[in-house]
Design a protein around this motif. Structure first.
Motif, PDB file in Angstrom:
ATOM      1  N   CYS A  88       0.675  -1.209   0.046  1.00  0.00           N
ATOM      2  CA  CYS A  88       0.195   0.042  -0.119  1.00  0.00           C
ATOM      3  C   CYS A  88       0.768   1.096   0.016  1.00  0.00           C
ATOM      4  O   CYS A  88       0.496   2.047  -0.746  1.00  0.00           O
ATOM      5  N   THR A  89       1.951   1.411   0.841  1.00  0.00           N
ATOM      6  CA  THR A  89       2.573   2.581   0.872  1.00  0.00           C
ATOM      7  C   THR A  89       3.305   2.881  -0.491  1.00  0.00           C
ATOM      8  O   THR A  89       3.142   3.984  -1.092  1.00  0.00           O
ATOM      9  N   PRO A  90       4.322   2.082  -1.065  1.00  0.00           N
ATOM     10  CA  PRO A  90       4.756   2.217  -2.244  1.00  0.00           C
ATOM     11  C   PRO A  90       3.530   2.686  -3.368  1.00  0.00           C
ATOM     12  O   PRO A  90       3.988   3.474  -4.120  1.00  0.00           O
ATOM     13  N   GLY A 135      16.681   4.227   2.488  1.00  0.00           N
ATOM     14  CA  GLY A 135      15.654   2.896   3.370  1.00  0.00           C
ATOM     15  C   GLY A 135      15.594   1.825   2.259  1.00  0.00           C
ATOM     16  O   GLY A 135      15.150   1.909   1.170  1.00  0.00           O
ATOM     17  N   ARG A 136      15.662   0.807   2.901  1.00  0.00           N
ATOM     18  CA  ARG A 136      15.694  -0.443   2.052  1.00  0.00           C
ATOM     19  C   ARG A 136      14.979  -1.528   2.721  1.00  0.00           C
ATOM     20  O   ARG A 136      15.021  -2.670   2.755  1.00  0.00           O
ATOM     21  N   SER A 137      13.759  -0.860   3.253  1.00  0.00           N
ATOM     22  CA  SER A 137      12.662  -2.057   4.136  1.00  0.00           C
ATOM     23  C   SER A 137      12.027  -2.964   3.077  1.00  0.00           C
ATOM     24  O   SER A 137      11.822  -2.335   1.894  1.00  0.00           O
ATOM     25  N   ASN A 138      11.481  -3.792   3.631  1.00  0.00           N
ATOM     26  CA  ASN A 138      10.699  -4.710   2.572  1.00  0.00           C
ATOM     27  C   ASN A 138       9.331  -4.162   2.344  1.00  0.00           C
ATOM     28  O   ASN A 138       8.786  -4.384   1.348  1.00  0.00           O
ATOM     29  N   ILE A 139       8.815  -3.246   3.246  1.00  0.00           N
ATOM     30  CA  ILE A 139       7.424  -2.677   3.027  1.00  0.00           C
ATOM     31  C   ILE A 139       7.576  -1.298   2.432  1.00  0.00           C
ATOM     32  O   ILE A 139       6.708  -0.953   1.801  1.00  0.00           O
ATOM     33  N   VAL A 140       8.549  -0.563   2.390  1.00  0.00           N
ATOM     34  CA  VAL A 140       8.736   0.816   1.872  1.00  0.00           C
ATOM     35  C   VAL A 140       9.799   1.065   0.932  1.00  0.00           C
ATOM     36  O   VAL A 140       9.681   0.850  -0.550  1.00  0.00           O
ATOM     37  N   THR A 169      19.583   3.680  -0.822  1.00  0.00           N
ATOM     38  CA  THR A 169      20.782   4.113   0.029  1.00  0.00           C
ATOM     39  C   THR A 169      20.119   3.791   1.419  1.00  0.00           C
ATOM     40  O   THR A 169      19.044   3.190   1.460  1.00  0.00           O
ATOM     41  N   HIS A 170      21.167   3.503   2.261  1.00  0.00           N
ATOM     42  CA  HIS A 170      21.028   3.170   3.517  1.00  0.00           C
ATOM     43  C   HIS A 170      21.719   3.408   4.814  1.00  0.00           C
ATOM     44  O   HIS A 170      22.717   4.241   4.407  1.00  0.00           O
ATOM     45  N   SER A 171      21.734   2.807   5.887  1.00  0.00           N
ATOM     46  CA  SER A 171      22.530   3.440   7.032  1.00  0.00           C
ATOM     47  C   SER A 171      24.148   3.219   6.797  1.00  0.00           C
ATOM     48  O   SER A 171      25.044   3.651   7.210  1.00  0.00           O
ATOM     49  N   ARG A 172      24.607   2.205   5.792  1.00  0.00           N
ATOM     50  CA  ARG A 172      26.228   2.116   5.468  1.00  0.00           C
ATOM     51  C   ARG A 172      26.263   2.810   4.045  1.00  0.00           C
ATOM     52  O   ARG A 172      27.361   2.694   3.668  1.00  0.00           O
ATOM     53  N   ALA A 205      12.332   7.041   3.727  1.00  0.00           N
ATOM     54  CA  ALA A 205      11.690   6.194   4.474  1.00  0.00           C
ATOM     55  C   ALA A 205      12.579   5.572   5.416  1.00  0.00           C
ATOM     56  O   ALA A 205      13.149   4.505   5.306  1.00  0.00           O
ATOM     57  N   ILE A 206      13.114   6.320   6.483  1.00  0.00           N
ATOM     58  CA  ILE A 206      13.805   5.928   7.573  1.00  0.00           C
ATOM     59  C   ILE A 206      13.320   5.647   9.001  1.00  0.00           C
ATOM     60  O   ILE A 206      13.764   4.771   9.644  1.00  0.00           O
ATOM     61  N   GLY A 207      12.592   6.512   9.233  1.00  0.00           N
ATOM     62  CA  GLY A 207      12.116   6.551  10.807  1.00  0.00           C
ATOM     63  C   GLY A 207      13.117   7.426  11.537  1.00  0.00           C
ATOM     64  O   GLY A 207      13.205   6.927  12.790  1.00  0.00           O
ATOM     65  N   ARG A 208      13.752   8.425  11.271  1.00  0.00           N
ATOM     66  CA  ARG A 208      14.241   9.677  11.954  1.00  0.00           C
ATOM     67  C   ARG A 208      13.864  10.774  11.730  1.00  0.00           C
ATOM     68  O   ARG A 208      13.875  11.338  10.802  1.00  0.00           O
ATOM     69  N   PRO A 209      13.309  11.458  12.849  1.00  0.00           N
ATOM     70  CA  PRO A 209      12.764  12.765  12.879  1.00  0.00           C
ATOM     71  C   PRO A 209      13.483  13.735  12.256  1.00  0.00           C
ATOM     72  O   PRO A 209      14.798  14.142  12.444  1.00  0.00           O
ATOM     73  N   ARG A 210      13.301  14.474  11.137  1.00  0.00           N
ATOM     74  CA  ARG A 210      13.874  15.498  10.464  1.00  0.00           C
ATOM     75  C   ARG A 210      15.310  15.320   9.975  1.00  0.00           C
ATOM     76  O   ARG A 210      16.312  16.279  10.026  1.00  0.00           O
ATOM     77  N   PHE A 211      15.560  13.939   9.495  1.00  0.00           N
ATOM     78  CA  PHE A 211      16.966  13.654   9.412  1.00  0.00           C
ATOM     79  C   PHE A 211      17.383  14.332   8.090  1.00  0.00           C
ATOM     80  O   PHE A 211      18.481  14.657   7.723  1.00  0.00           O
ATOM     81  N   VAL A 212      16.470  14.475   7.043  1.00  0.00           N
ATOM     82  CA  VAL A 212      16.957  14.907   5.700  1.00  0.00           C
ATOM     83  C   VAL A 212      16.849  16.517   5.863  1.00  0.00           C
ATOM     84  O   VAL A 212      15.801  17.302   6.111  1.00  0.00           O
ATOM     85  N   ASP A 240       8.282  12.369   1.590  1.00  0.00           N
ATOM     86  CA  ASP A 240       8.593  11.994   3.152  1.00  0.00           C
ATOM     87  C   ASP A 240       7.722  10.891   3.631  1.00  0.00           C
ATOM     88  O   ASP A 240       6.435  10.990   3.973  1.00  0.00           O
ATOM     89  N   VAL A 241       8.310   9.686   3.925  1.00  0.00           N
ATOM     90  CA  VAL A 241       7.093   8.723   4.261  1.00  0.00           C
ATOM     91  C   VAL A 241       7.417   8.438   5.807  1.00  0.00           C
ATOM     92  O   VAL A 241       6.577   7.847   6.441  1.00  0.00           O
ATOM     93  N   GLY A 242       8.320   8.968   6.458  1.00  0.00           N
ATOM     94  CA  GLY A 242       8.641   9.168   7.812  1.00  0.00           C
ATOM     95  C   GLY A 242       7.279   9.310   8.731  1.00  0.00           C
ATOM     96  O   GLY A 242       6.711  10.364   8.361  1.00  0.00           O
ATOM     97  N   VAL A 243       6.920   8.601   9.996  1.00  0.00           N
ATOM     98  CA  VAL A 243       6.107   9.012  10.686  1.00  0.00           C
ATOM     99  C   VAL A 243       6.878   8.763  12.302  1.00  0.00           C
ATOM    100  O   VAL A 243       7.145   7.493  12.688  1.00  0.00           O
ATOM    101  N   ASN A 244       7.187  10.016  12.764  1.00  0.00           N
ATOM    102  CA  ASN A 244       7.829   9.933  13.827  1.00  0.00           C
ATOM    103  C   ASN A 244       7.293  10.951  14.881  1.00  0.00           C
ATOM    104  O   ASN A 244       6.587  11.757  14.587  1.00  0.00           O
ATOM    105  N   MET A 274      -2.700   8.148   1.738  1.00  0.00           N
ATOM    106  CA  MET A 274      -2.605   7.571   0.451  1.00  0.00           C
ATOM    107  C   MET A 274      -2.391   5.843   0.882  1.00  0.00           C
ATOM    108  O   MET A 274      -2.781   5.095  -0.111  1.00  0.00           O
ATOM    109  N   THR A 275      -1.549   5.526   1.779  1.00  0.00           N
ATOM    110  CA  THR A 275      -1.338   4.054   2.261  1.00  0.00           C
ATOM    111  C   THR A 275      -2.822   3.610   2.487  1.00  0.00           C
ATOM    112  O   THR A 275      -3.063   2.386   1.999  1.00  0.00           O
ATOM    113  N   ILE A 276      -3.793   4.147   3.317  1.00  0.00           N
ATOM    114  CA  ILE A 276      -4.872   3.555   3.689  1.00  0.00           C
ATOM    115  C   ILE A 276      -5.807   3.826   2.386  1.00  0.00           C
ATOM    116  O   ILE A 276      -6.473   2.460   2.442  1.00  0.00           O
TER     117      ILE A 276
END
Ligand code: NAP
Length: 283
Positions: free
Chosen positions: A138-140, A163-168, A186-189, A206-213, A226-230, A264-266
Protein backbone atom coordinates in the motif's frame (compact mmCIF):
# COMPACT_ATOMS: atom_id res chain seq x y z
CA UNK A 1 4.11 22.81 -4.46
CA UNK A 2 3.05 20.94 -1.33
CA UNK A 3 1.05 17.90 -2.40
CA UNK A 4 -1.69 16.81 -0.10
CA UNK A 5 -2.12 13.06 0.19
CA UNK A 6 -5.13 13.81 2.32
CA UNK A 7 -6.97 15.62 -0.50
CA UNK A 8 -5.98 13.10 -3.16
CA UNK A 9 -7.00 10.20 -0.92
CA UNK A 10 -10.33 11.91 -0.25
CA UNK A 11 -11.15 12.23 -3.93
CA UNK A 12 -10.02 8.66 -4.70
CA UNK A 13 -12.13 7.33 -1.79
CA UNK A 14 -15.18 9.24 -3.09
CA UNK A 15 -14.75 7.53 -6.50
CA UNK A 16 -14.36 4.14 -4.80
CA UNK A 17 -17.50 4.76 -2.75
CA UNK A 18 -19.47 5.32 -5.98
CA UNK A 19 -18.05 2.08 -7.41
CA UNK A 20 -18.77 0.05 -4.25
CA UNK A 21 -22.35 1.38 -4.14
CA UNK A 22 -23.00 -0.51 -7.40
CA UNK A 23 -21.77 -3.85 -6.00
CA UNK A 24 -24.85 -5.05 -4.04
CA UNK A 25 -26.98 -4.94 -7.20
CA UNK A 26 -24.25 -6.60 -9.29
CA UNK A 27 -22.75 -9.10 -6.85
CA UNK A 28 -25.15 -9.26 -3.93
CA UNK A 29 -22.70 -7.86 -1.38
CA UNK A 30 -19.88 -5.39 -0.73
CA UNK A 31 -16.16 -6.20 -0.19
CA UNK A 32 -15.26 -7.40 3.29
CA UNK A 33 -11.93 -6.53 4.92
CA UNK A 34 -10.83 -8.25 8.12
CA UNK A 35 -8.08 -6.63 10.18
CA UNK A 36 -6.40 -8.62 12.96
CA UNK A 37 -4.96 -6.52 15.78
CA UNK A 38 -2.78 -8.27 18.35
CA UNK A 39 -2.02 -6.32 21.52
CA UNK A 40 -2.56 -2.68 22.45
CA UNK A 41 0.36 -0.86 20.81
CA UNK A 42 -0.99 2.73 20.51
CA UNK A 43 0.44 3.22 17.00
CA UNK A 44 -1.17 -0.01 15.78
CA UNK A 45 -4.50 0.82 17.43
CA UNK A 46 -4.53 4.21 15.73
CA UNK A 47 -3.66 2.71 12.29
CA UNK A 48 -6.41 0.11 12.66
CA UNK A 49 -8.93 2.79 13.65
CA UNK A 50 -7.94 4.82 10.58
CA UNK A 51 -8.40 1.79 8.34
CA UNK A 52 -11.84 1.08 9.79
CA UNK A 53 -12.88 4.71 9.26
CA UNK A 54 -11.72 4.67 5.63
CA UNK A 55 -13.57 1.40 5.00
CA UNK A 56 -16.72 2.97 6.34
CA UNK A 57 -16.29 5.99 4.05
CA UNK A 58 -15.86 3.77 0.99
CA UNK A 59 -18.68 1.39 1.94
CA UNK A 60 -16.41 -1.60 2.53
CA UNK A 61 -17.49 -3.93 5.32
CA UNK A 62 -14.82 -3.94 8.02
CA UNK A 63 -14.29 -6.42 10.82
CA UNK A 64 -11.55 -5.92 13.37
CA UNK A 65 -10.51 -9.03 15.31
CA UNK A 66 -8.72 -8.00 18.50
CA UNK A 67 -6.59 -10.45 20.47
CA UNK A 68 -4.31 -9.94 23.46
CA UNK A 69 -0.52 -9.82 23.03
CA UNK A 70 -0.39 -13.22 24.78
CA UNK A 71 -2.10 -15.03 21.89
CA UNK A 72 -0.12 -18.07 20.71
CA UNK A 73 1.14 -18.31 17.14
CA UNK A 74 -0.95 -21.46 16.59
CA UNK A 75 -4.14 -19.70 17.62
CA UNK A 76 -3.39 -16.78 15.28
CA UNK A 77 -2.67 -19.16 12.40
CA UNK A 78 -5.99 -20.90 13.13
CA UNK A 79 -7.87 -17.59 12.83
CA UNK A 80 -6.14 -16.91 9.51
CA UNK A 81 -7.03 -20.41 8.23
CA UNK A 82 -10.69 -19.79 9.05
CA UNK A 83 -10.65 -16.40 7.29
CA UNK A 84 -8.90 -17.93 4.25
CA UNK A 85 -11.72 -20.49 4.00
CA UNK A 86 -14.53 -17.98 4.56
CA UNK A 87 -16.16 -17.09 1.21
CA UNK A 88 -17.47 -13.82 2.69
CA UNK A 89 -13.97 -12.49 3.43
CA UNK A 90 -12.09 -10.74 0.60
CA UNK A 91 -9.15 -9.12 2.37
CA UNK A 92 -7.10 -10.11 5.43
CA UNK A 93 -4.63 -7.75 7.07
CA UNK A 94 -2.54 -8.60 10.13
CA UNK A 95 -1.44 -5.34 11.74
CA UNK A 96 2.34 -5.34 12.27
CA UNK A 97 4.42 -5.46 14.36
CA UNK A 98 3.41 -8.68 16.14
CA UNK A 99 4.67 -9.63 19.61
CA UNK A 100 8.16 -11.10 19.54
CA UNK A 101 7.09 -14.69 20.29
CA UNK A 102 5.19 -14.80 16.98
CA UNK A 103 7.00 -15.37 13.69
CA UNK A 104 5.74 -12.55 11.44
CA UNK A 105 6.98 -14.18 8.24
CA UNK A 106 5.10 -17.39 9.02
CA UNK A 107 1.91 -15.47 9.77
CA UNK A 108 2.08 -13.40 6.57
CA UNK A 109 2.82 -16.50 4.48
CA UNK A 110 -0.26 -18.21 5.98
CA UNK A 111 -2.62 -15.62 4.47
CA UNK A 112 -4.27 -16.69 1.21
CA UNK A 113 -2.28 -14.82 -1.51
CA UNK A 114 -5.52 -13.60 -3.10
CA UNK A 115 -6.70 -12.13 0.22
CA UNK A 116 -3.34 -10.53 1.07
CA UNK A 117 -4.40 -6.87 0.72
CA UNK A 118 -1.12 -5.60 2.23
CA UNK A 119 0.88 -7.18 -0.61
CA UNK A 120 3.37 -8.70 1.87
CA UNK A 121 2.83 -12.41 1.02
CA UNK A 122 6.05 -13.91 -0.43
CA UNK A 123 4.21 -14.85 -3.65
CA UNK A 124 2.99 -11.26 -4.09
CA UNK A 125 6.51 -9.97 -3.43
CA UNK A 126 7.96 -12.43 -5.96
CA UNK A 127 5.31 -11.41 -8.51
CA UNK A 128 6.19 -7.73 -8.02
CA UNK A 129 9.88 -8.40 -8.72
CA UNK A 130 9.00 -10.49 -11.78
CA UNK A 131 6.57 -7.87 -13.16
CA UNK A 132 3.68 -10.32 -12.85
CA UNK A 133 0.16 -9.28 -11.81
CA UNK A 134 0.16 -8.88 -8.03
CA UNK A 135 -1.21 -6.96 -5.07
CA UNK A 136 1.08 -3.98 -4.61
CA UNK A 137 2.10 -2.99 -1.08
CA UNK A 138 0.00 0.00 0.00
CA UNK A 139 2.64 2.60 0.89
CA UNK A 140 4.76 2.26 -2.28
CA UNK A 141 1.59 2.17 -4.38
CA UNK A 142 0.37 5.33 -2.61
CA UNK A 143 3.69 7.09 -3.28
CA UNK A 144 3.44 6.38 -7.02
CA UNK A 145 -0.19 7.59 -7.03
CA UNK A 146 0.96 10.82 -5.31
CA UNK A 147 3.72 11.40 -7.86
CA UNK A 148 1.36 10.70 -10.76
CA UNK A 149 -1.36 12.85 -9.19
CA UNK A 150 1.07 15.77 -8.97
CA UNK A 151 2.04 15.28 -12.62
CA UNK A 152 5.65 14.39 -11.75
CA UNK A 153 7.49 12.84 -14.67
CA UNK A 154 9.26 9.67 -13.48
CA UNK A 155 10.74 8.18 -16.67
CA UNK A 156 14.40 8.97 -17.20
CA UNK A 157 14.82 10.84 -13.94
CA UNK A 158 17.30 10.19 -11.15
CA UNK A 159 15.45 8.81 -8.13
CA UNK A 160 17.09 8.20 -4.76
CA UNK A 161 15.36 6.15 -2.07
CA UNK A 162 16.64 6.39 1.51
CA UNK A 163 15.76 3.13 3.29
CA UNK A 164 15.67 -0.46 2.06
CA UNK A 165 12.89 -2.07 4.08
CA UNK A 166 10.70 -4.77 2.58
CA UNK A 167 7.56 -2.70 3.09
CA UNK A 168 8.65 0.69 1.75
CA UNK A 169 12.20 1.25 0.45
CA UNK A 170 12.71 -1.81 -1.74
CA UNK A 171 9.23 -2.01 -3.32
CA UNK A 172 9.07 1.73 -4.03
CA UNK A 173 12.49 1.48 -5.69
CA UNK A 174 11.14 -1.35 -7.86
CA UNK A 175 8.01 0.62 -8.81
CA UNK A 176 10.13 3.65 -9.75
CA UNK A 177 12.43 1.40 -11.79
CA UNK A 178 9.40 -0.11 -13.56
CA UNK A 179 8.46 3.46 -14.53
CA UNK A 180 11.93 3.92 -16.01
CA UNK A 181 13.53 6.09 -13.34
CA UNK A 182 17.24 5.53 -12.69
CA UNK A 183 17.11 4.41 -9.09
CA UNK A 184 19.69 4.46 -6.29
CA UNK A 185 18.77 2.77 -3.01
CA UNK A 186 20.63 4.09 0.02
CA UNK A 187 20.78 2.92 3.65
CA UNK A 188 22.63 3.27 6.94
CA UNK A 189 25.90 2.06 5.41
CA UNK A 190 25.84 4.43 2.43
CA UNK A 191 29.00 6.53 2.31
CA UNK A 192 28.52 10.31 1.98
CA UNK A 193 24.74 10.12 1.83
CA UNK A 194 24.25 13.90 1.28
CA UNK A 195 26.34 13.75 -1.88
CA UNK A 196 24.11 10.97 -3.24
CA UNK A 197 20.81 12.56 -2.21
CA UNK A 198 21.74 15.97 -3.65
CA UNK A 199 21.81 14.33 -7.09
CA UNK A 200 18.21 13.14 -6.74
CA UNK A 201 15.50 14.61 -8.95
CA UNK A 202 13.04 12.47 -6.98
CA UNK A 203 13.92 11.76 -3.34
CA UNK A 204 11.87 9.24 -1.35
CA UNK A 205 12.72 9.13 2.34
CA UNK A 206 11.69 6.14 4.48
CA UNK A 207 14.01 5.92 7.47
CA UNK A 208 12.13 6.57 10.69
CA UNK A 209 14.29 9.42 12.07
CA UNK A 210 12.74 12.79 12.82
CA UNK A 211 13.85 15.60 10.48
CA UNK A 212 16.87 13.57 9.29
CA UNK A 213 16.93 15.09 5.79
CA UNK A 214 18.20 18.65 5.96
CA UNK A 215 18.32 21.34 3.26
CA UNK A 216 21.97 20.61 2.38
CA UNK A 217 20.96 17.04 1.41
CA UNK A 218 18.47 18.18 -1.23
CA UNK A 219 19.15 19.53 -4.72
CA UNK A 220 17.40 22.62 -6.03
CA UNK A 221 14.02 21.73 -7.58
CA UNK A 222 13.88 18.14 -6.27
CA UNK A 223 10.64 16.26 -5.71
CA UNK A 224 10.67 15.12 -2.07
CA UNK A 225 8.39 12.40 -0.69
CA UNK A 226 8.52 11.98 3.08
CA UNK A 227 7.32 8.58 4.28
CA UNK A 228 8.52 8.84 7.87
CA UNK A 229 6.12 8.89 10.80
CA UNK A 230 7.91 9.95 13.97
CA UNK A 231 7.32 11.82 17.20
CA UNK A 232 9.14 15.11 17.26
CA UNK A 233 11.47 14.83 20.28
CA UNK A 234 10.96 18.54 21.09
CA UNK A 235 7.20 18.98 20.61
CA UNK A 236 5.90 15.40 20.85
CA UNK A 237 3.91 16.02 17.65
CA UNK A 238 3.95 13.81 14.55
CA UNK A 239 6.74 14.64 12.13
CA UNK A 240 8.42 13.13 9.11
CA UNK A 241 11.98 12.17 8.19
CA UNK A 242 12.44 15.46 6.34
CA UNK A 243 13.04 18.85 7.93
CA UNK A 244 10.03 20.29 6.10
CA UNK A 245 10.55 23.97 6.95
CA UNK A 246 14.16 23.92 5.74
CA UNK A 247 13.67 21.71 2.66
CA UNK A 248 10.38 23.08 1.32
CA UNK A 249 11.92 26.26 -0.22
CA UNK A 250 14.33 24.11 -2.28
CA UNK A 251 11.85 21.46 -3.42
CA UNK A 252 9.65 21.77 -6.51
CA UNK A 253 7.19 19.29 -5.01
CA UNK A 254 7.07 18.02 -1.42
CA UNK A 255 4.77 16.08 0.90
CA UNK A 256 3.98 16.91 4.50
CA UNK A 257 3.68 14.72 7.60
CA UNK A 258 0.92 14.21 8.58
CA UNK A 259 -1.36 14.49 5.55
CA UNK A 260 1.05 13.20 2.89
CA UNK A 261 1.88 9.54 2.31
CA UNK A 262 -0.11 8.19 5.30
CA UNK A 263 -3.63 8.84 3.92
CA UNK A 264 -2.55 7.42 0.55
CA UNK A 265 -1.43 4.18 2.22
CA UNK A 266 -4.89 3.69 3.68
CA UNK A 267 -6.54 4.70 0.40
CA UNK A 268 -4.51 2.05 -1.46
CA UNK A 269 -5.55 -0.54 1.12
CA UNK A 270 -9.16 0.19 0.19
CA UNK A 271 -8.26 -0.11 -3.49
CA UNK A 272 -6.51 -3.45 -2.87
CA UNK A 273 -9.57 -4.74 -1.00
CA UNK A 274 -11.86 -3.81 -3.90
CA UNK A 275 -9.46 -5.45 -6.36
CA UNK A 276 -9.35 -8.64 -4.24
CA UNK A 277 -13.17 -8.66 -4.11
CA UNK A 278 -13.50 -8.22 -7.89
CA UNK A 279 -10.95 -10.98 -8.60
CA UNK A 280 -13.02 -13.32 -6.41
CA UNK A 281 -16.24 -12.40 -8.23
CA UNK A 282 -14.65 -13.14 -11.58
CA UNK A 283 -13.58 -16.66 -10.57
P1 NAP B 1 12.69 0.25 8.77
O1 NAP B 1 12.26 -1.12 8.42
O2 NAP B 1 13.16 0.56 10.14
O3 NAP B 1 13.85 0.67 7.73
C1 NAP B 1 14.52 1.88 7.87
C2 NAP B 1 15.53 2.01 6.77
O4 NAP B 1 16.19 3.25 6.94
C3 NAP B 1 16.60 0.92 6.79
O5 NAP B 1 16.83 0.43 5.48
C4 NAP B 1 17.83 1.64 7.33
O6 NAP B 1 19.05 1.19 6.80
C5 NAP B 1 17.57 3.05 6.86
N1 NAP B 1 18.29 3.98 7.73
C6 NAP B 1 18.23 4.07 9.08
N2 NAP B 1 19.05 5.02 9.52
C7 NAP B 1 19.65 5.54 8.43
C8 NAP B 1 20.64 6.53 8.23
N3 NAP B 1 21.18 7.19 9.26
N4 NAP B 1 21.04 6.80 6.98
C9 NAP B 1 20.51 6.14 5.93
N5 NAP B 1 19.58 5.17 6.04
C10 NAP B 1 19.16 4.88 7.28
O7 NAP B 1 11.55 1.31 8.47
P2 NAP B 1 10.28 1.29 7.46
O8 NAP B 1 9.32 0.26 7.91
O9 NAP B 1 10.74 1.31 6.04
O10 NAP B 1 9.68 2.72 7.81
C11 NAP B 1 10.40 3.91 7.61
C12 NAP B 1 9.58 5.09 8.14
O11 NAP B 1 8.38 5.17 7.38
C13 NAP B 1 9.11 4.96 9.60
O12 NAP B 1 9.06 6.25 10.16
C14 NAP B 1 7.70 4.40 9.49
O13 NAP B 1 6.90 4.76 10.58
C15 NAP B 1 7.25 5.09 8.22
N6 NAP B 1 6.17 4.41 7.51
C16 NAP B 1 5.13 5.17 7.11
C17 NAP B 1 4.09 4.60 6.39
C18 NAP B 1 2.98 5.47 5.93
O14 NAP B 1 1.98 4.98 5.48
N7 NAP B 1 3.12 6.78 6.00
C19 NAP B 1 4.11 3.25 6.09
C20 NAP B 1 5.20 2.48 6.50
C21 NAP B 1 6.24 3.08 7.19
P3 NAP B 1 19.65 -0.29 7.07
O15 NAP B 1 18.86 -1.20 6.17
O16 NAP B 1 21.06 -0.18 6.68
O17 NAP B 1 19.42 -0.58 8.52
Amino acid sequence: MVISGKDLAQSLKAKMAEQVATFPAKYGRVPHLVVILVGEDPGSVSYVTGKARAAEEVGIRNTTIRRSAEIGEGELLEIIAQLNADPDVDGILVQLPLPRHIDEDRVIAAIDKGKDVDGFHPLNVAALWQKQPCTLPCTPKGIIRLLEGAGVEIAGRKAVVIGRSNIVGLPVAKLLLDRNATVTVTHSRTRDLPQVTREAEILVVAIGRPRFVTADMVGEGAVVIDVGVNRDPDTGKLCGDVDFAAVEPKASVITKVPGGVGPMTICCLMENTIEAFLRRQER
